[in-house]
Motif scaffolding. Structure first.
Motif, PDB file in Angstrom:
ATOM      1  N   ASN A  18      54.393  21.310  46.637  1.00  0.00           N
ATOM      2  CA  ASN A  18      55.031  20.028  46.934  1.00  0.00           C
ATOM      3  C   ASN A  18      54.338  19.235  48.054  1.00  0.00           C
ATOM      4  N   SER A  19      53.008  19.274  48.076  1.00  0.00           N
ATOM      5  CA  SER A  19      52.248  18.544  49.095  1.00  0.00           C
ATOM      6  C   SER A  19      52.014  17.104  48.675  1.00  0.00           C
ATOM      7  N   PHE A  20      52.072  16.195  49.640  1.00  0.00           N
ATOM      8  CA  PHE A  20      51.757  14.788  49.411  1.00  0.00           C
ATOM      9  C   PHE A  20      50.241  14.635  49.483  1.00  0.00           C
ATOM     10  N   LEU A  21      49.632  13.995  48.467  1.00  0.00           N
ATOM     11  CA  LEU A  21      48.170  13.846  48.388  1.00  0.00           C
ATOM     12  C   LEU A  21      47.784  12.381  48.260  1.00  0.00           C
ATOM     13  N   THR A  22      46.685  12.029  48.896  1.00  0.00           N
ATOM     14  CA  THR A  22      46.093  10.704  48.738  1.00  0.00           C
ATOM     15  C   THR A  22      44.726  10.908  48.094  1.00  0.00           C
ATOM     16  N   GLU A  37      48.406   7.844  45.169  1.00  0.00           N
ATOM     17  CA  GLU A  37      49.181   8.843  45.893  1.00  0.00           C
ATOM     18  C   GLU A  37      49.958   9.675  44.879  1.00  0.00           C
ATOM     19  N   THR A  38      50.018  10.976  45.146  1.00  0.00           N
ATOM     20  CA  THR A  38      50.687  11.881  44.221  1.00  0.00           C
ATOM     21  C   THR A  38      51.174  13.110  44.984  1.00  0.00           C
ATOM     22  N   PHE A  39      51.803  14.045  44.297  1.00  0.00           N
ATOM     23  CA  PHE A  39      52.274  15.299  44.876  1.00  0.00           C
ATOM     24  C   PHE A  39      51.743  16.466  44.058  1.00  0.00           C
ATOM     25  N   SER A  40      51.562  17.608  44.717  1.00  0.00           N
ATOM     26  CA  SER A  40      51.300  18.840  43.973  1.00  0.00           C
ATOM     27  C   SER A  40      52.643  19.332  43.438  1.00  0.00           C
ATOM     28  N   ASP A  41      52.619  20.195  42.441  1.00  0.00           N
ATOM     29  CA  ASP A  41      53.884  20.690  41.878  1.00  0.00           C
ATOM     30  C   ASP A  41      54.448  21.821  42.746  1.00  0.00           C
ATOM     31  N   LYS A  42      55.534  22.416  42.306  1.00  0.00           N
ATOM     32  CA  LYS A  42      56.216  23.461  43.096  1.00  0.00           C
ATOM     33  C   LYS A  42      55.369  24.720  43.271  1.00  0.00           C
ATOM     34  N   ASN A  43      54.298  24.856  42.446  1.00  0.00           N
ATOM     35  CA  ASN A  43      53.384  25.995  42.567  1.00  0.00           C
ATOM     36  C   ASN A  43      52.097  25.633  43.310  1.00  0.00           C
ATOM     37  N   SER A  47      47.287  18.042  39.368  1.00  0.00           N
ATOM     38  CA  SER A  47      46.804  17.554  38.081  1.00  0.00           C
ATOM     39  C   SER A  47      47.099  16.064  38.026  1.00  0.00           C
ATOM     40  N   ASN A  48      46.035  15.264  38.088  1.00  0.00           N
ATOM     41  CA  ASN A  48      46.214  13.820  38.115  1.00  0.00           C
ATOM     42  C   ASN A  48      45.109  13.165  37.301  1.00  0.00           C
ATOM     43  N   ASN A  49      45.500  12.248  36.410  1.00  0.00           N
ATOM     44  CA  ASN A  49      44.510  11.515  35.614  1.00  0.00           C
ATOM     45  C   ASN A  49      44.741  10.008  35.716  1.00  0.00           C
ATOM     46  N   GLU A  50      45.188   9.554  36.880  1.00  0.00           N
ATOM     47  CA  GLU A  50      45.494   8.135  37.077  1.00  0.00           C
ATOM     48  C   GLU A  50      44.298   7.311  37.539  1.00  0.00           C
ATOM     49  N   LEU A  51      43.202   7.960  37.954  1.00  0.00           N
ATOM     50  CA  LEU A  51      42.006   7.216  38.374  1.00  0.00           C
ATOM     51  C   LEU A  51      41.130   6.922  37.181  1.00  0.00           C
ATOM     52  N   ARG A  52      40.564   5.720  37.182  1.00  0.00           N
ATOM     53  CA  ARG A  52      39.657   5.306  36.116  1.00  0.00           C
ATOM     54  C   ARG A  52      38.472   4.595  36.770  1.00  0.00           C
ATOM     55  N   ILE A  53      37.266   4.862  36.260  1.00  0.00           N
ATOM     56  CA  ILE A  53      36.086   4.152  36.743  1.00  0.00           C
ATOM     57  C   ILE A  53      36.260   2.682  36.348  1.00  0.00           C
TER      58      ILE A  53
END
Length: 173
Positions: A18-22, A37-43, A47-53
């Motif tokens: 549950n970490s906050f990530l930039t 900005e996103t969060f890690s899961d409970k484990n 996993s993030n695919n929101e960035l696009r070139i």
């Protein structure tokens, strides 16, 4: 890793639960192009695919920085030229084989399905019609043995597939 303009970037990793990530994307000049900005899961999985070139991305070495508090990781990626659109045809000098004669090498890129080829003189007289299936990558690499009755001169190769056409001019010596 190589990316092209408009490609999606998949970020995978591990951190504390549950970490906050930039996540920041930097262009070759070091300028921040995008921030997510996103969060890690409970484990602790990331996993993030929101960035696009970006579609107008400059070719070069880009950087992705992921940080959470005092922890960070930085990864370099290469952005390469955008894939050429449409059918592309090239002709180059081939080999000469005894009994078959001289040849030219025909290369077609970005082809869809079957490709029809017509070789004509500069006056429009048809020398030969050919047809080949494109590979799964949309490519054809095919030698064409020049018929013995073809005289030196300028010729036109026109290729057509399900999406369009292209042509090139070549010389037979």
């Amino acid at each position: 890793m190589e990316y092209r303009p408009n490609d999606t970037i998949l970020i995978l990793g591990n951190t504390n639960p549950n970490s906050f990530l930039t996540i920041e994307l930097f262009d070759p000049n070091g300028k921040i192009v995008k921030t997510k900005e996103t969060f890690s899961d409970k484990n602790g999985k990331i996993s993030n695919n929101e960035l696009r070139i970006p579609s107008d991305a400059k070719v070069g070495t880009w950087a992705i920085n992921v940080k959470s508090g005092p922890n960070f990781d930085n990864v370099k990626i290469s952005v390469i030229a955008s894939k050429e659109e449409g059918l592309i045809v090239n002709v180059s000098k081939g080999i000469e084989i005894a009994g078959y004669g001289k040849s030219i090498d025909i290369t077609v890129s970005n082809a869809a399905q079957k490709v029809d080829m017509i070789i004509t003189t500069s006056e429009g007289i048809v020398i030969q019609k050919l047809s080949f299936p494109a590979s799964g990558k949309g490519e054809i690499k095919q030698p064409w043995f020049i018929p013995s009755n073809v005289v030196p001169g300028t010729y036109i190769l026109k290729v057509t597939d399900a999406k369009g056409s292209a042509e090139t001019i070549f010389t037979i010596n």
